[in-house]
Design an enzyme around this catalytic site. Structure first.
Site, mmCIF file in Angstrom:
data_model
loop_
_atom_site.group_PDB
_atom_site.id
_atom_site.type_symbol
_atom_site.label_atom_id
_atom_site.label_comp_id
_atom_site.label_asym_id
_atom_site.label_seq_id
_atom_site.Cartn_x
_atom_site.Cartn_y
_atom_site.Cartn_z
ATOM 1 N N VAL A 56 39.093 42.742 44.409
ATOM 2 C CA VAL A 56 38.966 43.215 43.029
ATOM 3 C C VAL A 56 37.656 43.969 42.922
ATOM 4 C CG1 VAL A 56 40.399 41.417 41.977
ATOM 5 C CG2 VAL A 56 37.950 41.037 42.256
ATOM 6 N N SER A 57 37.546 44.808 41.903
ATOM 7 C CA SER A 57 36.369 45.668 41.820
ATOM 8 C C SER A 57 35.219 45.092 41.006
ATOM 9 C CB SER A 57 36.755 47.037 41.258
ATOM 10 O OG SER A 57 37.309 46.885 39.973
ATOM 11 N N SER A 58 35.471 44.029 40.237
ATOM 12 C CA SER A 58 34.368 43.471 39.458
ATOM 13 C C SER A 58 34.475 41.953 39.391
ATOM 14 C CB SER A 58 34.336 44.061 38.050
ATOM 15 O OG SER A 58 35.504 43.697 37.347
ATOM 16 N N GLN A 61 37.052 39.873 37.399
ATOM 17 C CA GLN A 61 38.442 39.860 37.862
ATOM 18 C C GLN A 61 38.671 38.835 38.976
ATOM 19 O OE1 GLN A 61 38.471 44.013 38.999
ATOM 20 N NE2 GLN A 61 39.853 44.493 37.306
#
Length: 105
Positions: A56-58, A61
């Site tokens: 996930v990018s952050s 999440q």
């Protein structure tokens, strides 16, 4: 095979595997004994080994990582693939990723 053993082999938490069992979404046949133990009918021989990768990018999440691994594990089990590793990462393409320790290591 016990549900807890299968979950560990698939790179899932027991809680995630239990939720899959309760929802009827396990990718293999399973039965529950009178003692409450869930036993899965998993084929003994599997030839191919795979690694699962969820990202996930952050950080907000992170909850999505277990859901991604659950879907990947279900696919691997359906196609009789042996999961040899599972990797979960959090990070954007702009900076270094944070690798989250996984219980299989």
């Amino acid at each position: 095979m016990k549900l807890s053993v299968w979950a560990k082999q698939q790179g899932l938490t027991y809680k995630t595997a239990w939720r899959m069992w309760k929802a009827g979404r396990l990718p293999v046949p399973a039965t529950q004994l009178a003692t409450g133990t869930v036993i899965l009918d998993v084929p003994e021989q599997t030839v191919v080994g795979v690694a699962l990768y969820a990202r996930v990018s952050s950080a907000d999440q992170k909850a999505d990582l277990d859901r991604q691994l659950a879907r990947l594990s279900a696919y691997a089990a359906k196609h009789r693939l042996v999961v040899v590793d599972a990797v979960k990462e959090v990070g954007s393409g702009l900076n270094n990723c944070e690798r989250i320790p996984h219980p299989r290591r």
